[in-house]
Design an enzyme around this catalytic site. Structure first.
Site, PDB file in Angstrom:
ATOM      1  N   TYR A  56      15.056  41.114  42.310  1.00 21.91           N
ATOM      2  CA  TYR A  56      15.379  41.207  41.144  1.00 21.91           C
ATOM      3  C   TYR A  56      15.199  42.306  40.581  1.00 21.91           C
ATOM      4  CZ  TYR A  56      16.176  36.782  38.827  1.00 21.91           C
ATOM      5  OH  TYR A  56      16.724  35.493  38.405  1.00 21.91           O
ATOM      6  N   GLU A  58      15.912  43.003  36.537  1.00 18.22           N
ATOM      7  CA  GLU A  58      16.321  43.019  35.338  1.00 18.22           C
ATOM      8  C   GLU A  58      15.808  44.552  34.637  1.00 18.22           C
ATOM      9  OE1 GLU A  58      14.525  39.877  33.309  1.00 18.22           O
ATOM     10  OE2 GLU A  58      15.985  38.358  34.203  1.00 18.22           O
ATOM     11  N   ASP A 207      40.890  47.522  28.407  1.00 20.62           N
ATOM     12  CA  ASP A 207      40.649  46.659  29.651  1.00 20.62           C
ATOM     13  C   ASP A 207      41.347  46.968  30.617  1.00 20.62           C
ATOM     14  OD1 ASP A 207      40.296  44.714  31.611  1.00 20.62           O
ATOM     15  OD2 ASP A 207      40.516  42.849  30.096  1.00 20.62           O
ATOM     16  N   THR A 233      37.660  45.519  36.253  1.00 15.89           N
ATOM     17  CA  THR A 233      36.977  44.962  37.660  1.00 15.89           C
ATOM     18  C   THR A 233      37.154  45.878  38.817  1.00 15.89           C
ATOM     19  OG1 THR A 233      38.944  43.830  37.953  1.00 15.89           O
ATOM     20  CG2 THR A 233      37.489  42.400  36.712  1.00 15.89           C
ATOM     21  N   LYS A 236      40.055  44.494  42.058  1.00 16.87           N
ATOM     22  CA  LYS A 236      41.456  44.258  42.169  1.00 16.87           C
ATOM     23  C   LYS A 236      42.165  45.641  42.694  1.00 16.87           C
ATOM     24  CE  LYS A 236      41.942  40.968  38.001  1.00 16.87           C
ATOM     25  NZ  LYS A 236      40.471  41.197  37.447  1.00 16.87           N
ATOM     26  N   ARG A 242      33.832  41.857  44.196  1.00 18.27           N
ATOM     27  CA  ARG A 242      34.265  41.167  43.161  1.00 18.27           C
ATOM     28  C   ARG A 242      33.141  41.559  41.871  1.00 18.27           C
ATOM     29  NH1 ARG A 242      37.400  37.638  42.281  1.00 18.27           N
ATOM     30  NH2 ARG A 242      38.219  37.801  44.320  1.00 18.27           N
TER      31      ARG A 242
HETATM   32  N1  DSN Z   1      42.048  36.225  36.944  1.00 18.41           N
HETATM   33  C1  DSN Z   1      42.458  37.477  37.003  1.00 18.41           C
HETATM   34  C2  DSN Z   1      43.688  37.637  37.369  1.00 18.41           C
HETATM   35  O1  DSN Z   1      44.314  37.023  38.141  1.00 18.41           O
HETATM   36  O2  DSN Z   1      44.469  38.512  36.806  1.00 18.41           O
HETATM   37  C3  DSN Z   1      42.214  37.971  35.657  1.00 18.41           C
HETATM   38  O3  DSN Z   1      40.907  37.624  35.256  1.00 18.41           O
END
Ligand code: DSN
Length: 435
Positions: A56, A58, A207, A233, A236, A242
């Site tokens: 933990y 925080e 974004d 993110t 990707k 993730r």
């Molecule tokens: N679900 C993601 C995507 O596939 O682009 C975006 O959050």
């Protein structure tokens, strides 16, 4: 990829062990063409499976609400420092559990409930957290949406409609303007958004969930230093675990951090943060620049092959990792839902997606979204992408013929066998058990 991970026993839970073994096999023997997915390195996997999951933490490094964070602090500091170095940012918050929570935290930091935000509509290529009425974002803030220009015969349409962005900004006076997409195949230049945001006195949020790896790899323009806040993110095109992250200028650091914790989240996932640190270091290596360039080349090769088979490509092609296909030109009766299901049976994993002005619902759709990031990691090149385009067309053309579907499934298995993303045994890997 050649780092080795000692296979960990899951013998105490054969039920889960069997499921994980099957998933490893699925990832190794079918084509992964979901544009938002990738194969992490074994080092990233190892960090995310580490004992930091027990901790933990925080708060933030040096200011935690729990004891025993001496190592967690160093891990999180390392991740923040590496993120800043990779993107040339002044401040990084690496705690968001996902892109959705990174976006929500950014809104929480910048505006008040009910304030106006200008962002791209989901069915034009935007994201749920860009104000969809079914998302907490759309319920909390007053979103105004822009879209893309109309489709054009020569492929020059379906680009972000910057005139519309400017007009809406002038009339609606948003407090934040969001750039960023989930189903858009062209480069997004952050500068016109900056100009529009400056003209109306709005914050500019970029974004970068999808192109983060292409930005880190130097093949797409960086919004860092142009936008006030950049969310992304890590799983990707960036090829990490993730999760999400936020970059911003120093003067916004306090409010961004407070929005993530305690504003939105509790304990950070320090094991995932360790894996993010690993991924940031990997993305800083020269080889990652080659990877990012190959991702773009491979998507273009896939687009070219699909175009030759009679599929209309939204926006006339691609400049990133994504190809958005309008199935109606190939077969007016074929929906995205059916295409996704048939391709799944043939071992080709992708997702149905609405195309701009889609007459079909988000559950049915007229489009397919494909991506090159994962199979480029596995080592595929333009020749393989050309073959994949042919296989997709063949199986969709003969979708009612089980023999053709089975034949393509075998071709896919053979192709994947030559480009194994994990040639060495992984934890829970049936190959490790067999040894
Ligand atoms: N679900 C993601 C995507 O596939 O682009 C975006 O959050």
């Amino acid at each position: 990829m050649n780092a080795s991970v000692p296979p960990a026993p899951l013998s105490s839970d054969p039920e889960v062990a069997a499921l994980l073994a099957e998933e490893i096999e699925r990832q190794r023997t079918t084509l992964q063409l979901i544009a938002s997915e990738n194969f992490t390195s074994p080092a990233v996997l190892a960090a995310s499976a580490s004992v930091l999951t027990n901790k933990y933490a925080e708060g933030y490094p040096g200011r935690r609400y729990y004891g025993g964070n001496v190592h967690a602090d160093r891990v999180e500091d390392l991740a923040r420092t590496r993120a800043c170095a990779l993107f040339g940012a002044e401040h990084a918050n690496v705690q968001p559990h996902a892109g959705a929570s990174a976006n929500l935290a950014a809104y929480l930091a910048l505006v008040e409930p009910g304030d106006t935000i200008l962002a791209m509509r989901l069915d034009q290529g935007g994201h749920l957290t860009h104000g969809s009425p079914v998302s907490i974002t759309g319920k909390t803030y007053r979103f105004v949406a822009y879209g893309v220009t109309p489709a054009a015969e020569d492929g020059s349409g379906e680009r972000i409609d910057l005139d519309q962005v400017r007009d809406l900004a002038r009339t609606e006076r948003p407090r934040v303007i969001v750039a960023g997409t989930t189903a858009y195949t062209r480069i997004i230049d952050p500068r016109p958004f900056r100009e529009i945001a400056d003209e109306v006195g709005a914050y500019f949020l970029f974004d970068a969930a999808h192109p983060a790896g292409l930005i880190a790899g130097g093949v797409h323009p960086s919004p860092v230093g142009v936008a006030d806040v950049v969310t992304f993110t890590t799983h990707k095109t960036l090829r990490g675990p993730r999760g999400g992250a936020i970059l911003c200028r120093s003067e916004l650091a306090k409010q961004i951090d407070a929005a993530v914790f305690p504003g939105l989240q509790g304990g950070p996932l320090e094991h995932v943060i360790a894996a993010k640190a690993v991924a940031f270091a990997e993305a800083a290596r020269p080889a990652f620049r080659d990877y990012a360039a190959a991702v773009v080349r491979n998507a273009a090769a896939l687009a070219h092959a699909l175009d030759a088979q009679g599929f209309r490509l939204v926006a006339g092609g691609t400049e990133n990792h994504t190809v958005l296909v309008d199935l109606r030109s190939f077969d007016a009766e074929l929906t995205g839902k059916v295409a996704q299901e048939v391709l799944d049976r043939a071992g080709i994993t992708c997702n149905r997606n609405q195309i701009p002005d889609d007459p079909r619902s988000p559950f049915v759709t007229s489009g397919l979204r494909l991506g090159s990031a994962a199979e480029t990691t596995a080592g595929m090149g333009e020749a393989e992408m050309a073959l994949v385009g042919e296989l997709i067309a063949r199986v969709l053309r003969h979708r009612d013929d089980d023999a053709v579907v089975a034949e393509v499934r075998e071709q896919v298995r053979t192709l994947c066998g030559k480009f194994d993303p994990y040639p060495l045994p992984l934890p829970g890997d049936p190959r490790a058990v067999r040894r």
